[in-house]
Design a protein around this motif. Structure first.
Motif, PDB file in Angstrom:
ATOM      1  N   PHE A 179       0.839  -1.213   0.000  1.00 29.25           N
ATOM      2  CA  PHE A 179       0.000   0.000   0.000  1.00 29.25           C
ATOM      3  C   PHE A 179       0.865   1.251   0.000  1.00 29.25           C
ATOM      4  O   PHE A 179       0.599   2.214  -0.725  1.00 29.25           O
ATOM      5  CB  PHE A 179      -0.930   0.011   1.217  1.00 29.25           C
ATOM      6  N   THR A 180       1.928   1.240   0.816  1.00 25.96           N
ATOM      7  CA  THR A 180       2.840   2.388   0.871  1.00 25.96           C
ATOM      8  C   THR A 180       3.540   2.594  -0.467  1.00 25.96           C
ATOM      9  O   THR A 180       3.704   3.727  -0.938  1.00 25.96           O
ATOM     10  CB  THR A 180       3.891   2.180   1.972  1.00 25.96           C
ATOM     11  N   ALA A 187       1.810   9.196  -5.938  1.00 23.26           N
ATOM     12  CA  ALA A 187       2.162  10.605  -5.765  1.00 23.26           C
ATOM     13  C   ALA A 187       3.081  11.073  -6.887  1.00 23.26           C
ATOM     14  O   ALA A 187       2.929  12.170  -7.424  1.00 23.26           O
ATOM     15  CB  ALA A 187       2.828  10.817  -4.404  1.00 23.26           C
ATOM     16  N   LEU A 188       4.049  10.234  -7.262  1.00 22.89           N
ATOM     17  CA  LEU A 188       4.943  10.590  -8.363  1.00 22.89           C
ATOM     18  C   LEU A 188       4.185  10.676  -9.688  1.00 22.89           C
ATOM     19  O   LEU A 188       4.404  11.598 -10.483  1.00 22.89           O
ATOM     20  CB  LEU A 188       6.072   9.571  -8.473  1.00 22.89           C
ATOM     21  N   THR A 189       3.295   9.707  -9.936  1.00 25.14           N
ATOM     22  CA  THR A 189       2.576   9.694 -11.212  1.00 25.14           C
ATOM     23  C   THR A 189       1.598  10.853 -11.328  1.00 25.14           C
ATOM     24  O   THR A 189       1.265  11.277 -12.441  1.00 25.14           O
ATOM     25  CB  THR A 189       1.833   8.364 -11.420  1.00 25.14           C
ATOM     26  N   LEU A 190       1.129  11.379 -10.187  1.00 24.22           N
ATOM     27  CA  LEU A 190       0.229  12.532 -10.264  1.00 24.22           C
ATOM     28  C   LEU A 190       0.917  13.717 -10.925  1.00 24.22           C
ATOM     29  O   LEU A 190       0.265  14.556 -11.549  1.00 24.22           O
ATOM     30  CB  LEU A 190      -0.265  12.918  -8.865  1.00 24.22           C
ATOM     31  N   TRP A 191       2.244  13.783 -10.784  1.00 25.03           N
ATOM     32  CA  TRP A 191       2.992  14.845 -11.472  1.00 25.03           C
ATOM     33  C   TRP A 191       2.648  14.876 -12.956  1.00 25.03           C
ATOM     34  O   TRP A 191       2.534  15.948 -13.562  1.00 25.03           O
ATOM     35  CB  TRP A 191       4.493  14.615 -11.275  1.00 25.03           C
ATOM     36  N   ALA A 192       2.483  13.692 -13.546  1.00 31.36           N
ATOM     37  CA  ALA A 192       2.222  13.616 -14.985  1.00 31.36           C
ATOM     38  C   ALA A 192       0.847  14.150 -15.349  1.00 31.36           C
ATOM     39  O   ALA A 192       0.570  14.406 -16.521  1.00 31.36           O
ATOM     40  CB  ALA A 192       2.367  12.173 -15.462  1.00 31.36           C
ATOM     41  N   TYR A 193      -0.041  14.292 -14.350  1.00 34.72           N
ATOM     42  CA  TYR A 193      -1.384  14.796 -14.627  1.00 34.72           C
ATOM     43  C   TYR A 193      -1.573  16.248 -14.188  1.00 34.72           C
ATOM     44  O   TYR A 193      -2.647  16.811 -14.405  1.00 34.72           O
ATOM     45  CB  TYR A 193      -2.432  13.917 -13.931  1.00 34.72           C
ATOM     46  N   LEU A 194      -0.558  16.827 -13.542  1.00 34.44           N
ATOM     47  CA  LEU A 194      -0.685  18.243 -13.200  1.00 34.44           C
ATOM     48  C   LEU A 194      -0.840  19.037 -14.492  1.00 34.44           C
ATOM     49  O   LEU A 194      -0.086  18.864 -15.433  1.00 34.44           O
ATOM     50  CB  LEU A 194       0.546  18.725 -12.430  1.00 34.44           C
ATOM     51  N   GLY A 195      -1.797  19.909 -14.505  1.00 33.47           N
ATOM     52  CA  GLY A 195      -2.123  20.634 -15.729  1.00 33.47           C
ATOM     53  C   GLY A 195      -3.426  20.168 -16.334  1.00 33.47           C
ATOM     54  O   GLY A 195      -3.884  20.715 -17.331  1.00 33.47           O
ATOM     55  N   ALA A 346       5.801  20.064  -6.131  1.00 34.95           N
ATOM     56  CA  ALA A 346       4.737  20.574  -7.001  1.00 34.95           C
ATOM     57  C   ALA A 346       3.431  19.818  -6.778  1.00 34.95           C
ATOM     58  O   ALA A 346       2.348  20.411  -6.745  1.00 34.95           O
ATOM     59  CB  ALA A 346       5.165  20.466  -8.463  1.00 34.95           C
ATOM     60  N   VAL A 347       3.526  18.498  -6.618  1.00 32.31           N
ATOM     61  CA  VAL A 347       2.329  17.688  -6.372  1.00 32.31           C
ATOM     62  C   VAL A 347       1.668  18.087  -5.066  1.00 32.31           C
ATOM     63  O   VAL A 347       0.445  18.250  -4.982  1.00 32.31           O
ATOM     64  CB  VAL A 347       2.697  16.179  -6.364  1.00 32.31           C
ATOM     65  N   THR A 348       2.477  18.263  -4.007  1.00 31.64           N
ATOM     66  CA  THR A 348       1.935  18.646  -2.708  1.00 31.64           C
ATOM     67  C   THR A 348       1.211  19.984  -2.789  1.00 31.64           C
ATOM     68  O   THR A 348       0.103  20.139  -2.249  1.00 31.64           O
ATOM     69  CB  THR A 348       3.074  18.738  -1.667  1.00 31.64           C
ATOM     70  N   ALA A 349       1.821  20.952  -3.465  1.00 31.09           N
ATOM     71  CA  ALA A 349       1.199  22.274  -3.585  1.00 31.09           C
ATOM     72  C   ALA A 349      -0.085  22.214  -4.408  1.00 31.09           C
ATOM     73  O   ALA A 349      -1.000  23.013  -4.201  1.00 31.09           O
ATOM     74  CB  ALA A 349       2.188  23.250  -4.220  1.00 31.09           C
ATOM     75  N   SER A 350      -0.186  21.258  -5.334  1.00 27.81           N
ATOM     76  CA  SER A 350      -1.375  21.132  -6.176  1.00 27.81           C
ATOM     77  C   SER A 350      -2.539  20.466  -5.450  1.00 27.81           C
ATOM     78  O   SER A 350      -3.706  20.709  -5.770  1.00 27.81           O
ATOM     79  CB  SER A 350      -1.062  20.305  -7.420  1.00 27.81           C
ATOM     80  N   LEU A 395      -1.664  12.925  -1.170  1.00 25.16           N
ATOM     81  CA  LEU A 395      -0.893  13.745  -0.247  1.00 25.16           C
ATOM     82  C   LEU A 395      -0.087  12.872   0.709  1.00 25.16           C
ATOM     83  O   LEU A 395       1.084  13.151   0.991  1.00 25.16           O
ATOM     84  CB  LEU A 395      -1.830  14.659   0.540  1.00 25.16           C
ATOM     85  N   VAL A 396      -0.701  11.788   1.186  1.00 28.75           N
ATOM     86  CA  VAL A 396       0.014  10.846   2.054  1.00 28.75           C
ATOM     87  C   VAL A 396       1.194  10.227   1.307  1.00 28.75           C
ATOM     88  O   VAL A 396       2.302  10.072   1.846  1.00 28.75           O
ATOM     89  CB  VAL A 396      -0.943   9.741   2.561  1.00 28.75           C
ATOM     90  N   GLY A 397       0.988   9.882   0.039  1.00 30.58           N
ATOM     91  CA  GLY A 397       2.038   9.250  -0.746  1.00 30.58           C
ATOM     92  C   GLY A 397       3.203  10.158  -1.066  1.00 30.58           C
ATOM     93  O   GLY A 397       4.305   9.684  -1.365  1.00 30.58           O
ATOM     94  N   ALA A 398       3.002  11.487  -0.997  1.00 31.75           N
ATOM     95  CA  ALA A 398       4.072  12.428  -1.346  1.00 31.75           C
ATOM     96  C   ALA A 398       5.227  12.388  -0.352  1.00 31.75           C
ATOM     97  O   ALA A 398       6.346  12.772  -0.692  1.00 31.75           O
ATOM     98  CB  ALA A 398       3.517  13.843  -1.448  1.00 31.75           C
TER      99      ALA A 398
END
Length: 435
Positions: A179-180, A187-195, A346-350, A395-398
């Motif tokens: 799970f972790t 969290a890393l892959t969310l970077w690819a969806y920012l925007g 960047a992910v955390t701030a988003s 956010l937890v995953g970041a």
């Protein structure tokens, strides 16, 4: 419609798909689970932003929605957090661009000074382009989006014939609970969806925004999800995890294994075009967001001033000055480490803006005197809860370090809010005395 979809796809498909395979290599096949969960979460957020764009048409994107739903202070925090995500994102994209430039020109990759210089030149070139106008930036976005998809489709589709499952190793090689590991990969892959919300920000310049923004956002997320999952699967299956994780240009190195030096060079050129296009899109947003906030007296008025081209030049220049400083301060860690840290920041701030926007629709309608009922309430509530829970999970995953620094940066904006309000009160008092 074409320009908006290109803005969404171009801002998402950029540095993420080209550098994340190296970041995800330590998680092995479990990284694919992270991609799937993140893709579903991004689609939910896309639908939420599409619905919000129909009821709030003023520019500003997440800031405008949060301000309408929760008031001025919440609107300020969201605008501030979203703006932080944009200029830190610019830094991350520039770092990824340098990684692939180093593949094409080894002297850049071998020298920290040349790498930093290349990143700064890219940022400030596109700062100049965006100061010229939104139409020019939109044209650059369409061209770069088309050119970037060709090498990615080549690797993602043809690369399936080179996949060897033995290269993927164990399901969870990271040594941490599943799970972790999935949360960290997510969290890393969310970077690819920012925007994904990009089309909502310049809504004042969009033709028929009520329909165009919703369709462009959902279509853009679906296109990106297909590309991301295919390319990452191929990268994990073609190169051993230890080699992939150490690569500064993983997709180009995979293409080199499959097609030789020519194939690697083609993909590296595509990656440079891709990251350049993403940098262009994020630069557009780094001006539009603080500009929109300044128009509504949330950010300092100097960020709301426009150039002779009608663009928010002050906001663009200030944002990219901060992005440049972030690059200079973090590049000594090494390219992949610097990229990972900037990505998680960047992910955390988003995630704060995403969490607020997830539950904003019901509040906006309540403040407008409309009490939602029946199917209308159920749809908005289910989407909102899914988006909110997903944001909290990511956010937890970041990780603690990125979350801590992200919170510090967001809280650092509170004195700015107080100063802006004090200045407004002082001006109002002066006007009253004059009257």
């Amino acid at each position: 419609m074409v320009a908006c979809t290109a803005l969404v796809v171009g801002n998402m498909i950029g540095s993420g798909v080209f550098l994340l395979p190296a970041s995800l290599a330590p998680f092995g096949p479990l990284a694919m689970v992270g991609w799937i969960v993140t893709s579903m979460g991004a689609l939910v957020l896309a639908m939420i932003f599409g619905r919000l764009s129909k009821i709030v048409t003023k520019p500003g994107g997440p800031y405008a929605y949060s301000q309408e739903a929760f008031g001025d202070f919440a609107g300020f925090l969201i605008a501030w957090g979203y703006w932080i995500a944009l200029w830190t994102g610019n830094a991350g994209v520039a770092v990824a661009l340098v990684g692939y430039l180093g593949f094409l020109v080894p002297a850049i990759g071998e020298s920290e000074t040349y790498s930093i210089a290349a990143a700064l030149i890219a940022i400030w070139t596109l700062t100049a382009v965006n100061i010229r106008g939104v139409a020019e930036a939109g044209f650059v976005q369409i061209v770069t989006t088309v050119l970037k998809l060709v090498p990615l489709i080549m690797v993602g589709v043809l690369g399936l014939f080179w996949v060897q499952l033995d290269n993927m190793g164990p399901i969870n090689p990271s040594g941490i609970p599943a799970f972790t590991a999935v949360s960290a990969a997510g969290a890393l892959t969310l970077w690819a969806y920012l925007g994904l919300e990009s089309a909502t920000v310049p809504s004042g310049d969009v033709v028929d925004p009520e329909k165009t923004i919703t369709r462009a956002t959902i279509l853009g997320v679906l296109i990106a999800a297909c590309v991301y999952i295919l390319v990452t699967f191929v990268c994990l299956g073609v190169m051993p995890a230890d080699q992939l994780g150490a690569s500064a240009a993983p997709v180009a190195d995979v293409a080199k294994v499959m097609f030789g030096t020519v194939g690697g060079t083609i993909v590296a050129v595509g990656a440079v075009i891709s990251t350049f296009g993403t940098l262009n899109g994020f630069t557009l947003l780094t001006g539009q967001v603080p500009y929109g906030a300044a128009l509504y007296n949330v950010f300092p008025q100097t960020l709301g001033k426009v150039s002779r081209y009608g663009t928010p030049a002050n906001a663009i220049v200030f944002s990219n000055t901060l992005a440049s400083l972030l690059i200079v301060l973090n590049f000594s860690q090494g390219l992949v480490s610097a990229f990972n840290f900037i990505v998680l920041l960047a992910v955390t701030a988003s995630l704060l803006p995403y969490a607020f926007c997830a539950v904003a629709e019901v509040m906006i309608r309540l403040r407008g005197g409309h009490v939602m009922r029946g199917g209308e309430l159920a749809k908005a509530t289910i989407l909102g809860l899914l988006g909110f829970v997903y944001s909290m999970w990511a956010l937890v995953g970041a990780g603690a370090d990125a979350v801590m620094l992200g919170i510090v940066l967001v809280l650092a904006g509170i004195p700015i809010h107080v100063w802006v309000r004090w200045k407004q009160a002082k001006e109002a008092e002066a006007e009253a005395e004059a009257a």
